[in-house]
Design an enzyme around this catalytic site. Sequence first.
Site, short mmCIF file in Angstrom:
data_model
loop_
_atom_site.label_atom_id
_atom_site.label_comp_id
_atom_site.label_asym_id
_atom_site.label_seq_id
_atom_site.Cartn_x
_atom_site.Cartn_y
_atom_site.Cartn_z
CB CYS A 1 -0.90 -0.05 1.24
SG CYS A 1 -1.68 1.49 1.69
CB CYS B 1 0.39 1.80 4.09
SG CYS B 1 -1.33 1.26 3.97
#
Length: 111
Positions: free
Chosen positions: A34, A37
């Site tokens: 991600c 993230c």
Amino acid sequence: METWKPVAVDDKNFESEVLKSDIPVLVDFWAPWCAPCRMIAPVVEELAQEMKGKIKVGKINVDENALTASKYGVRGIPTLLLFKGGEIAAQKVGAASKVELVKMVEQALGS
């Protein structure tokens, strides 16, 4: 100077590390693939350092810990949940700035 790193949280230790913590815990639900993230990871680490003693910061990989992620309805990542006394006190979905996260934590803590 002691560095405070986020605690690795998983399905097995979630209750002891987060729900039974005597201080509020900011949990970062994330995954290695991600991009947002990875983008907020340094911010989360800074919060762990700057707010040590006030909050604990934990990171949980949703790919490896699907039980906890689904229990808390995490569908988008990054999702940051602030637990206080075992309950969700605040949440933020998506990449957020440090200012936004600090504000979220401080509002939830009532400071």
